[in-house]
Design an enzyme around this catalytic site. Sequence first.
Site, short mmCIF file in Angstrom:
data_model
loop_
_atom_site.label_atom_id
_atom_site.label_comp_id
_atom_site.label_asym_id
_atom_site.label_seq_id
_atom_site.Cartn_x
_atom_site.Cartn_y
_atom_site.Cartn_z
N LYS A 53 0.79 -1.13 0.07
CA LYS A 53 -0.18 -0.31 -0.18
C LYS A 53 1.33 1.88 -0.42
CE LYS A 53 -3.58 -2.50 1.99
NZ LYS A 53 -4.80 -2.67 3.46
N GLN A 97 -3.79 -1.62 9.59
CA GLN A 97 -4.57 -2.50 9.81
C GLN A 97 -4.60 -4.13 10.15
OE1 GLN A 97 -3.11 -3.18 5.73
NE2 GLN A 97 -4.04 -5.96 6.33
N ASP A 120 -10.99 2.36 4.39
CA ASP A 120 -11.27 1.14 4.13
C ASP A 120 -12.99 1.01 4.59
OD1 ASP A 120 -9.21 -0.17 4.02
OD2 ASP A 120 -9.31 -0.54 6.01
#
Length: 287
Positions: A53, A97, A120
């Site tokens: 990412k 994460q 997200d």
Amino acid sequence: MSKVIDGKQFADNLCEKLKAEVALLQEQHDLSPCIAVVLVGEDPASQVYVRNKVRRCEQLGIHSVEHRLSAETTEAELLTLIDQLNNDDAIHGILVQLPVPDQINDKAVLAAISPKKDVDGFHIENVGAMAVGENQMVPCTPLGSLMMLQDHLGDLSGKHAVVIGRSNIVGKPMATLLLQQSCTVTIVHSRTVNIESICRQADILVAAVGIPNFVTADWVKEGAVVIDVGINRIEVDGKSRLVGDVDFDDVQEKVSAITPVPGGVGPMTIACLMYNTVAAAKMQNNI
Ligand code: NAP
């Protein structure tokens, strides 16, 4: 002839457009989209995801700030960091994460992220907005899958879409997005009776199960489009290999299009994270 949908190429194309948009935001608005990536602990898979990412951010000119916290971090410490990031105007997106270590409640973490910075798309406010058709931040994996489906099929309206899996991060939001496109949507899961026969009715089949090669040719209709979300590591002849939830070799000849693993949904997930970060930066600056 079936087509292999090249998710990597698709992601590269999307990222090229985003890179140009990031440059324009800088030039015209003095705005540098910035994402904070938080990794708690040393899970090897998570480290790879975070690295990929951050690398994509660099390619696009998106600023990224990494926070690597020890596996012993408490929930209170993580929530304090999220609060600081929520209140920092230079940070437009926050990504924690998952999974987080056991001492931390992931629901509390997702709830603490400002919905505006929730790149997200997991915050309950963003989930609710999607449920009533007012999409704000949309989860990256279903968003990337939808983009590839629309590119291949055009209008999805009236298609029967079957989604295998009902997780909050893939299956449910995927079904919601397909419903928004006027598909007839069926979700199947571990308690579904006659799962194969339901899958065989699908014009669009999305597999998000987490079982290697779960879907075989006798589960799919001739000419269906198959999106394989699964990422599973298996051993073949003593070597480690990534495979999806769909038995690619078995299914490929029967379908009109299919995403491979690797190189399908995975790259699009990261590209859509970039997309959401740029969208969040614009939204927070009324652009
Ligand atoms: P998850 O939370 O474990 O959900 C799996 C779903 O599959 C559940 O709804 C479960 O049903 C269902 N399932 C399990 N066994 C089944 C069976 N025998 N028959 C029918 N349904 C069954 O997984 P997830 O987070 O959605 O992820 C799914 C896969 O996608 C994993 O391989 C993951 O690594 C991958 N993934 C990939 C990306 C990407 O970027 N490409 C992103 C996210 C996830 P129940 O609800 O009834 O238990």
